[in-house]
Design an enzyme around this catalytic site. Structure first.
Site, PDB file in Angstrom:
ATOM      1  N   MET A  30       9.205  26.591 -34.177  1.00 48.45           N
ATOM      2  CA  MET A  30       8.072  27.392 -33.705  1.00 48.45           C
ATOM      3  C   MET A  30       6.830  27.043 -34.525  1.00 48.45           C
ATOM      4  SD  MET A  30       9.547  30.999 -32.410  1.00 48.45           S
ATOM      5  CE  MET A  30       9.608  31.782 -33.999  1.00 48.45           C
ATOM      6  N   HIS A  37      11.852  22.692 -42.284  1.00 49.57           N
ATOM      7  CA  HIS A  37      11.755  21.969 -41.000  1.00 49.57           C
ATOM      8  C   HIS A  37      11.726  20.458 -41.245  1.00 49.57           C
ATOM      9  CE1 HIS A  37       9.461  25.804 -39.975  1.00 49.57           C
ATOM     10  NE2 HIS A  37      10.429  25.799 -39.092  1.00 49.57           N
ATOM     11  N   LEU A 184      13.206  28.902 -47.822  1.00 46.66           N
ATOM     12  CA  LEU A 184      11.929  28.649 -47.160  1.00 46.66           C
ATOM     13  C   LEU A 184      11.943  29.271 -45.770  1.00 46.66           C
ATOM     14  CD1 LEU A 184      10.950  25.000 -48.160  1.00 46.66           C
ATOM     15  CD2 LEU A 184      10.696  27.149 -49.413  1.00 46.66           C
TER      16      LEU A 184
HETATM   17  O1  PAF Z   1      14.408  28.705 -35.267  1.00 45.45           O
HETATM   18  C1  PAF Z   1      13.370  28.669 -34.586  1.00 45.45           C
HETATM   19  O2  PAF Z   1      12.314  28.241 -35.049  1.00 45.45           O
HETATM   20  C2  PAF Z   1      13.410  29.203 -33.172  1.00 45.45           C
HETATM   21  O3  PAF Z   1      14.234  30.308 -33.053  1.00 45.45           O
HETATM   22  C3  PAF Z   1      13.763  28.112 -32.138  1.00 45.45           C
HETATM   23  C4  PAF Z   1      15.181  27.613 -32.344  1.00 45.45           C
HETATM   24  C5  PAF Z   1      12.787  26.962 -32.229  1.00 45.45           C
HETATM   25  C6  PAF Z   1      13.683  28.704 -30.723  1.00 45.45           C
HETATM   26  O4  PAF Z   1      12.410  29.178 -30.451  1.00 45.45           O
END
Ligand code: PAF
Length: 310
Positions: A30, A37, A184
């Protein structure tokens, strides 16, 4: 890195990659990208030929009083970070592209979605399961990377992939922590310096729970109460839940035996944080099940939670 904002263009780009014999890696996010990430993107880059990160703040997974409007959005920074980590594509659709009309379809995963986050955030996992299924439908056959930080979400995604026979290989990746142990999260940005300090109690409670399991405590209620009491001692922090569960069912077993997952959720001021840690009862063999990577019980705070298998 190419930034794509339409479903048609992304589908065509990934179909072309596969037609050329290249394996696709997908990293759904998101946005508000942080090192957690980026660790997923780097892992995908190491294991796939072409990696697509997605940035979409999914309205379906936020409750009416949650932080959808306040959720941090900075596409330029996200694009620079994803490109730096090696993503070749970034899919960043507008809401109108993903939902040109109000959707009538919801993906509901029973069982693993029901306790903990599912109980505290009604509808949340329906929103996650629906958007993830849609992203998988758009992306096509791929390996998809998710963090263990959202352990219950990972279980929900694995279950829907199994149940719907989606052509996706789900890869769970270890939680990335600051050196002081704080997992994080994009929501850490909401914390004041004092709240951030108070939030460290989550990881302290998990480590104490893991140590108790490693020392032979087999009663899940006792481990959960230990973790809850540690969180309760921090005045700024309101516990939502502390749990010791079977990592496959996410249910509290009659007695802990082998691999255990410890999970906590709490509010620090108005910010809701979650964290979890693997633990193992004494003498239990390490789990090398490809679909359920777990970690050692007493690993102290580190940059990345130790992971024994993937
Ligand atoms: O973990 C996330 O950032 C969200 O829940 C995802 C998996 C991108 C779905 O919107």
């Amino acid at each position: 890195m190419r930034v794509i904002d339409t479903v048609t263009e992304l589908r065509a780009a990934l179909d072309a990659e596969r037609a050329a014999g290249r394996a696709v890696g997908l990293v759904p996010t998101m946005g508000a990208l942080h090192e957690g990430h980026l660790s997923l993107v780097r892992r995908a880059v190491a294991e796939c030929d072409v990696v697509c990160a997605t940035v979409f703040v999914n309205p379906l997974q936020f409750g009416p009083h949650e932080d959808f409007d306040a959720y941090p959005r900075d596409l330029d920074t996200d694009a620079a970070l994803a490109a730096g980590a090696g993503a070749a594509l970034l899919f960043a659709p507008l809401t109108a592209e993903m939902f040109p009309a109000e959707p009538c379809t919801t993906v509901h995963v029973a069982g693993v979605s029901e306790g903990m986050e599912g109980a505290s955030r009604p509808g949340h996992f329906d929103g996650v399961a629906t958007i993830v299924t849609k992203l998988f439908a758009i992306a096509g056959p791929c390996r998809a990377y998710f963090g263990e930080k959202d352990f219950q979400q990972l279980a929900v995604v694995r279950q829907l992939v199994r149940d719907l026979s989606l052509p996706v290989d789900v890869v769970g990746c270890p939680t990335v922590r600051d050196v002081d142990g704080l997992a994080l999260s994009s929501r850490n940005a909401y914390l004041t310096a004092e709240q951030r300090q108070s939030a460290l109690v989550l990881h302290r409670a998990l480590c104490a729970g893991a140590a108790a399991v490693a020392a032979g405590e087999t009663d899940p209620a006792t481990v959960a109460e230990l973790m809850a009491s540690i969180v309760a001692a921090e005045p700024e922090v309101q516990l939502d839940y502390a749990e010791a569960v079977d990592p496959r069912t996410l249910r509290r077993p009659a007695a802990l035996d082998g691999e255990v997952r410890l999970l906590v959720a709490a509010r620090v001021g108005t910010t809701r944080l979650i964290d979890n840690l693997g633990a193992r009862t004494p003498g239990a063999a390490p789990n090398h099940d490809h679909h359920h990577p777990e970690q050692g019980a007493t690993v102290p705070a580190a940059r990345t939670d130790h992971q024994e298998s993937h």
